[in-house]
Write a protein that holds these residues in place. Structure first.
Motif, mmCIF file in Angstrom:
data_model
loop_
_atom_site.group_PDB
_atom_site.id
_atom_site.type_symbol
_atom_site.label_atom_id
_atom_site.label_comp_id
_atom_site.label_asym_id
_atom_site.label_seq_id
_atom_site.Cartn_x
_atom_site.Cartn_y
_atom_site.Cartn_z
ATOM 1 N N GLU A 101 23.093 40.225 34.702
ATOM 2 C CA GLU A 101 22.427 39.240 33.808
ATOM 3 C C GLU A 101 21.004 39.649 33.501
ATOM 4 O O GLU A 101 20.559 39.608 32.357
ATOM 5 C CB GLU A 101 22.425 37.852 34.464
ATOM 6 N N LYS A 102 20.268 40.042 34.565
ATOM 7 C CA LYS A 102 18.868 40.431 34.354
ATOM 8 C C LYS A 102 18.799 41.673 33.466
ATOM 9 O O LYS A 102 17.933 41.804 32.605
ATOM 10 C CB LYS A 102 18.148 40.701 35.694
ATOM 11 N N LYS A 143 18.003 42.788 25.852
ATOM 12 C CA LYS A 143 17.683 42.002 24.654
ATOM 13 C C LYS A 143 16.214 42.170 24.304
ATOM 14 O O LYS A 143 15.847 42.341 23.141
ATOM 15 C CB LYS A 143 17.975 40.512 24.903
ATOM 16 N N GLU A 158 20.931 42.415 31.166
ATOM 17 C CA GLU A 158 21.193 42.019 29.768
ATOM 18 C C GLU A 158 19.953 41.397 29.133
ATOM 19 O O GLU A 158 19.641 41.637 27.961
ATOM 20 C CB GLU A 158 22.380 41.052 29.720
ATOM 21 N N THR A 159 19.220 40.570 29.931
ATOM 22 C CA THR A 159 17.985 39.964 29.401
ATOM 23 C C THR A 159 16.996 41.072 29.019
ATOM 24 O O THR A 159 16.387 41.044 27.950
ATOM 25 C CB THR A 159 17.340 39.046 30.479
ATOM 26 N N GLN A 203 25.877 30.297 27.320
ATOM 27 C CA GLN A 203 24.571 29.927 27.890
ATOM 28 C C GLN A 203 24.375 28.417 27.816
ATOM 29 O O GLN A 203 23.874 27.789 28.748
ATOM 30 C CB GLN A 203 23.412 30.522 27.060
ATOM 31 N N GLY A 237 11.019 35.187 27.656
ATOM 32 C CA GLY A 237 10.911 35.672 26.265
ATOM 33 C C GLY A 237 9.616 36.414 26.067
ATOM 34 O O GLY A 237 8.735 36.413 26.914
ATOM 35 N N LYS A 286 17.434 27.586 24.767
ATOM 36 C CA LYS A 286 16.404 27.824 25.789
ATOM 37 C C LYS A 286 15.447 26.628 25.922
ATOM 38 O O LYS A 286 15.048 26.268 27.028
ATOM 39 C CB LYS A 286 15.630 29.090 25.387
#
Ligand code: ADP
Length: 490
Positions: free
Chosen positions: A285-286, A292, A288-289, A331, A432, A370
């Protein structure tokens, strides 16, 4: 490149002024005319270069014309005029000191007796120690003149003395000392005119100099700014190139990290206990973040470098909105946020860069997820109109509305700048990099569309994009987003 600023000129205060600088020549000629009419003696004024500033004659035209009609008279006359106009203002070369009868007279005055017996008085124009020219009074008929001198009567055997006598009587007869007195008056008047003229000239010139100086200053500043601007652009280009290279180089190993952790989590490399699976999923997951974020940096650096080209194709808008919503649904579900997509029964197909528009919708929907707390709701609705008011052409409108934290109105413009976040503190709640909306705006505007935002803090936000159904020609390149000033960045 603009020209270098003009070099500074010498100040008017350092320059020797000329008579024509200080006098309003036409007005001065009028003053001289009045004086001549009053005293009936001709006046000529020349500057130090021999330029005539005034020349008013009275009474001598016929007499001088008669003398001039004889060849010898003409040559004597021409020679005499040269002496009076350009010769030394001193008692030499036919001139002498004036006869004054104890009358006060201006300094430097000389008397110049003409070969005809007539007379001139010549006065230098002195100003702050310089000789700026001369004043010539005359000709006048001296009251001590008894008959014509032989230098006149001998110019021709045909010279008619009695005719000359009649003509010479039209010229004012006066003692030399009286003419000197009149000249003193004139010199005083002339002085007053010069000092007033000098003041006016200096004031106006200094005003012009001050304006030119300010201009030069501004030009110099402009040039410095231009230089700084070029340097900033170059730095910006280097920054974009650096970001693009770094992001690209990070992406490859990161894709492997995500791929291998996915394989581990799937058990492809052998069984793992639950704790190990959880760790690996967190790595995934991290990863993938991070991927992005890197993709966004790569996008923005390419937009800033003007390298993004849109490739237009026909696509189904309903399909695009639905698939974008599906990609953020996991999400949303995880957070307990509901997403509803409202589609009209019928909608035209549109032309655009489908993958860039998918990125736009996913960014807006991911932001809505978010910034919306558990139990909140997101609605994405699509509509079409033959004439969208903002575009004045056929287009569609997608509104993504959430019931999240909202955005203060004074931040509406800023959130579209790259690297800007409403909460930029290091303890902020939401992740972000502040790039999503800058990318959204660039891509939408690249299609000839618009993005708008409205929001109430604590109640939710609404992002609207209006896109033309058929963009007018592929947009050559996308305008770079406005950059957040360094102090506003995180
Ligand atoms: P980020 O990566 O921080 O989400 P964006 O450019 O997408 O960057 O958004 C910039 C900022 O705008 C966000 O940090 C947030 O403060 C604000 N923002 C964007 N979308 C929303 C939203 N739906 N609700 C509340 N705030 C939002």
């Amino acid at each position: 490149m603009s020209n270098p600023p003009a070099p500074a000129r010498d100040s008017v205060l350092q320059r020797r002024l000329s008579l024509s600088d200080m006098l309003d020549v036409p007005a001065f000629a009028e003053v001289v005319k009045g004086f001549v009419e009053l005293y009936r003696i001709g006046i000529k004024v020349f500057d130090d270069k021999g330029t005539k500033l005034a020349d008013i004659k009275i009474g001598n035209g016929d007499f001088c014309g008669y003398v001039f009609s004889f060849p010898d008279g003409r040559s004597s006359c021409t020679g005499w005029v040269g002496r009076v106009k350009d010769g030394p203002i001193a008692p030499v070369h036919g001139a002498r000191l004036p006869v004054l009868d104890d009358e006060p007279a201006p300094k430097g005055l000389v008397a110049a007796p003409c070969f005809t017996g007539l007379r001139y008085l010549i006065l230098p124009i002195m100003w702050e120690g310089d000789t700026l020219g001369r004043i010539i009074f005359g000709p006048f008929l001296p009251d001590d003149m008894r008959g014509f001198p032989s230098s006149l009567t001998e110019i021709s055997k045909n010279f008619d003395i009695s005719k000359a006598q009649i003509l010479v009587e039209k010229i004012r007869r006066a003692p030399e000392s009286t003419v000197a007195k009149v000249m003193l008056h004139f010199a005083q008047l002339f002085d007053t005119l010069l000092s007033a003229g000098q003041k006016m000239f200096l004031t106006s010139q200094m005003h012009i100099e001050a304006t030119l100086e300010t201009n030069r200053d501004l030009e110099e500043r402009n040039q410095r700014l231009e230089g700084m601007n070029t340097r900033l652009k170059e730095l910006d280009r280097l920054k974009s190139a650096f970001l693009a290279t770094v992001s690209h180089e990070l992406r490859t190993p990161l894709t492997s990290i995500i791929g291998y952790s996915e394989m581990l989590a799937e058990g492809l490399a052998g069984p793992m206990n639950q704790e190990q699976v959880d760790y690996v999923r967190t790595i995934m997951e991290k990863g993938e973040t991070l991927l992005k974020l890197i993709s966004s940096i790569l996008d923005i650096s390419q937009i800033e470098a003007g390298k993004v080209r849109l490739s237009f194709e026909a696509y189904d808008v309903k399909d695009l909105l639905q698939s974008s919503a599906s990609s953020v649904r996991p999400q949303a579900q995880k957070k307990g946020v509901d997403i509803e997509v409202k589609l009209p029964a019928h909608i035209e197909r549109a032309v655009g860069d489908k993958e860039r528009l998918r990125q736009v919708l996913v960014n807006l929907l991911a932001n809505a997820v978010k910034f919306t707390p558990k139990g909140g709701k997101i609605t994405a609705s699509l509509s079409f109109s033959d004439k969208q008011p903002e575009l004045k052409s056929a287009g569609y409108r997608i509104v993504i509305e959430d019931s999240g934290v909202g955005i203060p109105p004074d931040q509406f413009d800023k959130i579209f700048q790259s690297f800007y976040q409403v909460d930029s503190s290091s303890t902020r709640e939401f992740g972000g990099a502040g790039l999503g909306l800058a990318i959204v705006k660039s891509f939408v505007e690249g299609h000839g569309g618009q993005v708008q935002v409205s929001s109430t803090v604590g109640q939710g936000s609404r992002f609207t994009i209006v896109l033309p159904q058929q963009p007018t020609g592929p947009v050559a390149h996308i305008a770079p987003p406005v950059q957040t000033p360094p102090e506003d960045r995180f």
